[in-house]
Motif scaffolding. Structure first.
Motif, PDB file in Angstrom:
ATOM      1  N   THR A 110       1.224  -0.936   0.440  1.00  0.00           N
ATOM      2  CA  THR A 110       0.054   0.228  -0.048  1.00  0.00           C
ATOM      3  C   THR A 110       0.938   1.678   0.677  1.00  0.00           C
ATOM      4  N   ASP A 111       2.253   1.520   0.048  1.00  0.00           N
ATOM      5  CA  ASP A 111       3.096   2.442   0.296  1.00  0.00           C
ATOM      6  C   ASP A 111       4.061   2.351  -0.628  1.00  0.00           C
ATOM      7  N   GLN A 112       3.905   2.240  -1.915  1.00  0.00           N
ATOM      8  CA  GLN A 112       4.378   2.404  -3.053  1.00  0.00           C
ATOM      9  C   GLN A 112       3.247   3.063  -3.980  1.00  0.00           C
ATOM     10  N   TYR A 113       4.565   4.072  -4.785  1.00  0.00           N
ATOM     11  CA  TYR A 113       3.360   5.027  -5.690  1.00  0.00           C
ATOM     12  C   TYR A 113       3.565   5.040  -6.944  1.00  0.00           C
ATOM     13  N   ASN A 114       3.438   5.077  -7.844  1.00  0.00           N
ATOM     14  CA  ASN A 114       3.343   4.735  -9.115  1.00  0.00           C
ATOM     15  C   ASN A 114       3.056   5.431 -10.734  1.00  0.00           C
ATOM     16  N   SER A 115       3.289   5.274 -12.049  1.00  0.00           N
ATOM     17  CA  SER A 115       2.305   6.478 -12.374  1.00  0.00           C
ATOM     18  C   SER A 115       1.811   5.454 -13.260  1.00  0.00           C
ATOM     19  N   PRO A 116       1.240   3.808 -13.022  1.00  0.00           N
ATOM     20  CA  PRO A 116       0.959   3.025 -14.046  1.00  0.00           C
ATOM     21  C   PRO A 116       1.077   3.620 -14.849  1.00  0.00           C
ATOM     22  N   THR A 117       1.684   2.826 -17.052  1.00  0.00           N
ATOM     23  CA  THR A 117       1.679   3.137 -17.847  1.00  0.00           C
ATOM     24  C   THR A 117       1.164   2.083 -18.922  1.00  0.00           C
ATOM     25  N   LEU A 118      -0.272   2.162 -19.145  1.00  0.00           N
ATOM     26  CA  LEU A 118      -0.005   1.487 -20.831  1.00  0.00           C
ATOM     27  C   LEU A 118       0.803   1.436 -22.032  1.00  0.00           C
ATOM     28  N   ALA A 119       1.336  -0.075 -22.290  1.00  0.00           N
ATOM     29  CA  ALA A 119       2.005  -0.122 -23.276  1.00  0.00           C
ATOM     30  C   ALA A 119       1.499   0.254 -24.328  1.00  0.00           C
ATOM     31  N   ASP A 120       0.532   0.080 -25.219  1.00  0.00           N
ATOM     32  CA  ASP A 120       0.350   0.755 -26.297  1.00  0.00           C
ATOM     33  C   ASP A 120      -0.417   2.788 -26.174  1.00  0.00           C
ATOM     34  N   ASN A 121       0.031   2.871 -24.844  1.00  0.00           N
ATOM     35  CA  ASN A 121      -0.858   4.544 -24.971  1.00  0.00           C
ATOM     36  C   ASN A 121       0.668   5.013 -24.511  1.00  0.00           C
ATOM     37  N   ALA A 122       1.318   4.616 -24.207  1.00  0.00           N
ATOM     38  CA  ALA A 122       3.113   4.863 -24.061  1.00  0.00           C
ATOM     39  C   ALA A 122       3.249   4.880 -26.119  1.00  0.00           C
ATOM     40  N   ALA A 123       3.272   3.734 -26.240  1.00  0.00           N
ATOM     41  CA  ALA A 123       4.141   3.529 -27.554  1.00  0.00           C
ATOM     42  C   ALA A 123       3.651   4.550 -28.723  1.00  0.00           C
ATOM     43  N   GLY A 157       1.206   6.816 -17.142  1.00  0.00           N
ATOM     44  CA  GLY A 157       0.142   7.234 -17.276  1.00  0.00           C
ATOM     45  C   GLY A 157      -0.080   8.230 -16.405  1.00  0.00           C
ATOM     46  N   GLY A 158      -1.717   8.661 -16.252  1.00  0.00           N
ATOM     47  CA  GLY A 158      -2.163   9.656 -15.829  1.00  0.00           C
ATOM     48  C   GLY A 158      -2.878   9.635 -14.492  1.00  0.00           C
ATOM     49  N   GLU A 159      -2.314   8.954 -13.674  1.00  0.00           N
ATOM     50  CA  GLU A 159      -2.658   8.525 -11.992  1.00  0.00           C
ATOM     51  C   GLU A 159      -1.253   8.469 -11.871  1.00  0.00           C
ATOM     52  N   ARG A 160      -1.736   8.749 -10.293  1.00  0.00           N
ATOM     53  CA  ARG A 160      -0.652   8.514  -9.256  1.00  0.00           C
ATOM     54  C   ARG A 160      -1.258   7.519  -8.481  1.00  0.00           C
ATOM     55  N   VAL A 161      -0.851   5.959  -8.138  1.00  0.00           N
ATOM     56  CA  VAL A 161      -2.409   5.498  -7.471  1.00  0.00           C
ATOM     57  C   VAL A 161      -0.465   4.362  -6.816  1.00  0.00           C
ATOM     58  N   ASN A 162      -0.950   3.677  -5.428  1.00  0.00           N
ATOM     59  CA  ASN A 162      -0.211   2.999  -4.834  1.00  0.00           C
ATOM     60  C   ASN A 162      -0.802   1.333  -5.572  1.00  0.00           C
ATOM     61  N   ARG A 163       0.159   0.523  -5.021  1.00  0.00           N
ATOM     62  CA  ARG A 163       0.053  -0.725  -5.977  1.00  0.00           C
ATOM     63  C   ARG A 163      -1.155  -1.657  -5.696  1.00  0.00           C
ATOM     64  N   PHE A 164      -1.592  -1.495  -3.998  1.00  0.00           N
ATOM     65  CA  PHE A 164      -2.752  -1.911  -3.683  1.00  0.00           C
ATOM     66  C   PHE A 164      -3.355  -1.365  -4.235  1.00  0.00           C
ATOM     67  N   ASP A 165      -4.278  -0.112  -4.667  1.00  0.00           N
ATOM     68  CA  ASP A 165      -5.024   0.484  -5.405  1.00  0.00           C
ATOM     69  C   ASP A 165      -5.861   0.186  -6.664  1.00  0.00           C
ATOM     70  N   PHE A 166      -4.266  -0.119  -7.879  1.00  0.00           N
ATOM     71  CA  PHE A 166      -3.872  -0.584  -8.853  1.00  0.00           C
ATOM     72  C   PHE A 166      -4.557  -2.042  -8.965  1.00  0.00           C
ATOM     73  N   ALA A 167      -4.248  -2.767  -7.845  1.00  0.00           N
ATOM     74  CA  ALA A 167      -4.727  -3.976  -8.321  1.00  0.00           C
ATOM     75  C   ALA A 167      -6.459  -4.384  -7.780  1.00  0.00           C
ATOM     76  N   VAL A 168      -6.492  -3.329  -6.787  1.00  0.00           N
ATOM     77  CA  VAL A 168      -8.325  -3.414  -6.573  1.00  0.00           C
ATOM     78  C   VAL A 168      -9.160  -2.862  -8.035  1.00  0.00           C
ATOM     79  N   ASN A 169      -8.448  -2.111  -8.688  1.00  0.00           N
ATOM     80  CA  ASN A 169      -9.261  -1.362 -10.104  1.00  0.00           C
ATOM     81  C   ASN A 169      -9.033  -2.837 -11.116  1.00  0.00           C
TER      82      ASN A 169
END
Length: 288
Positions: A184-197, A216-228
């Motif tokens: 829950t305490d690591q934040y990134n900007s997860p990036t869809l590879a298609d969008n980055a390309a 990616g256009g969102e700051r989110v932690n790994r746990f919340d990303f997994a829930v999404n």
């Protein structure tokens, strides 16, 4: 038709260019150990091989996405990581200087120490581990050459691919009813590879130079990303257990918050960098 040369064509990001732009460009993709259909063998650590093959094709653009990206492996094998990520990148830059090809180098959010997050392109870098150091040195080495370049920093690439990434791993685990522990305490900007390309192609088409946070256009932690991920793919979020990174043993240090500010890429290219739900919904749509 303009000619694109993609290193790391068997990787997640490198595999997207033919799919997205094969009708607009003559695209050559390369592999080293993992061949894919219509790819050519290419060893970025072999200066002669790099120069010969790039010179023969004389591409308008080289997208250099090939890298050693396993963070813990790089920590244990520093010389190997340096040879691939730094020396290999210098070989690519030297060849691009000779051919006059534009070079777009794919880098990482890990060049920052993660003390505050939402980093802008001009913020001071401070890599924590050897992988991050080699990627930063790759950014620096291409600037030694007379080459038209851009740096595209990405963060937690995800998308459909034959090798697992965070999203496909979570989907697989939850589909099989397995519990997973996510920090829950690591934040990134997860990036869809298609969008980055697509954003990288825009940088080429608009002839942009310098550093761009192509994430990616969102700051989110790994746990919340997994829930999404669970929500979008209609899987059971109760299988996802929240933990802190202190309970998760990893060889190399990770930045706590390496999220990236993407205002520059959106402003300069007109691109929309997707948040996680939007990116996941895109994945679900093309799967159907």
């Amino acid at each position: 038709m303009k000619n694109l040369f993609i290193t790391g064509g068997s990787g997640l990001l490198g595999s997207k260019f033919e799919y997205l732009a094969g009708d607009r460009y003559d695209i050559t993709v390369t592999h080293h150990k993992n061949p894919v259909p219509n790819s050519i063998s290419f060893n970025i650590t072999d200066e002669k091989d790099v120069l010969e093959k790039i010179s023969a094709l004389n591409p308008d653009l080289v997208v250099h996405s090939a890298a050693m990206t396993n963070v813990d492996y790089c920590e244990d094998h520093p010389d190997e990581a340096w040879k691939l990520n730094v020396t290999g990148t210098e070989n690519i830059a030297r060849a691009c200087e000779k051919t006059g090809s534009k070079l777009i180098y794919v880098s990482t959010d890990f060049v920052f120490d993660g003390e505050r997050g939402m980093y802008r392109e001009e913020d001071e870098t401070s890599p924590l581990g050897h992988y991050a150091l080699t990627k930063l040195k790759g950014e620096e080495v291409i600037q030694k050459y007379d080459v038209n370049y851009a740096v595209a920093r990405v963060s937690v690439l995800y998308g459909w691919h034959h090798r697992m990434n965070f999203v496909t791993w979570v989907i697989d685990e939850l589909k099989n009813g397995r519990n997973i522990n996510i920090v829950t305490d690591q934040y990134n900007s997860p990036t869809l590879a298609d969008n980055a390309a697509e954003a990288i192609l825009k940088l080429f088409e608009l002839d942009k130079t310098g550093i761009y946070h192509t994430a990616g256009g969102e700051r989110v932690n790994r746990f919340d990303f997994a829930v999404n991920i669970a929500d979008v793919f209609e899987l059971d979020p109760n299988l996802i257990n929240s933990i802190e990174s202190t309970n998760f043993v990893q060889k190399a240090k990770r930045p706590k918050d390496s999220s990236l500010d993407i205002n520059k890429i959106e402003r300069d290219t007109g691109m929309k960098m997707m948040g996680t739900v939007e990116g996941l919904e895109y994945m679900k749509k093309i799967m159907e």
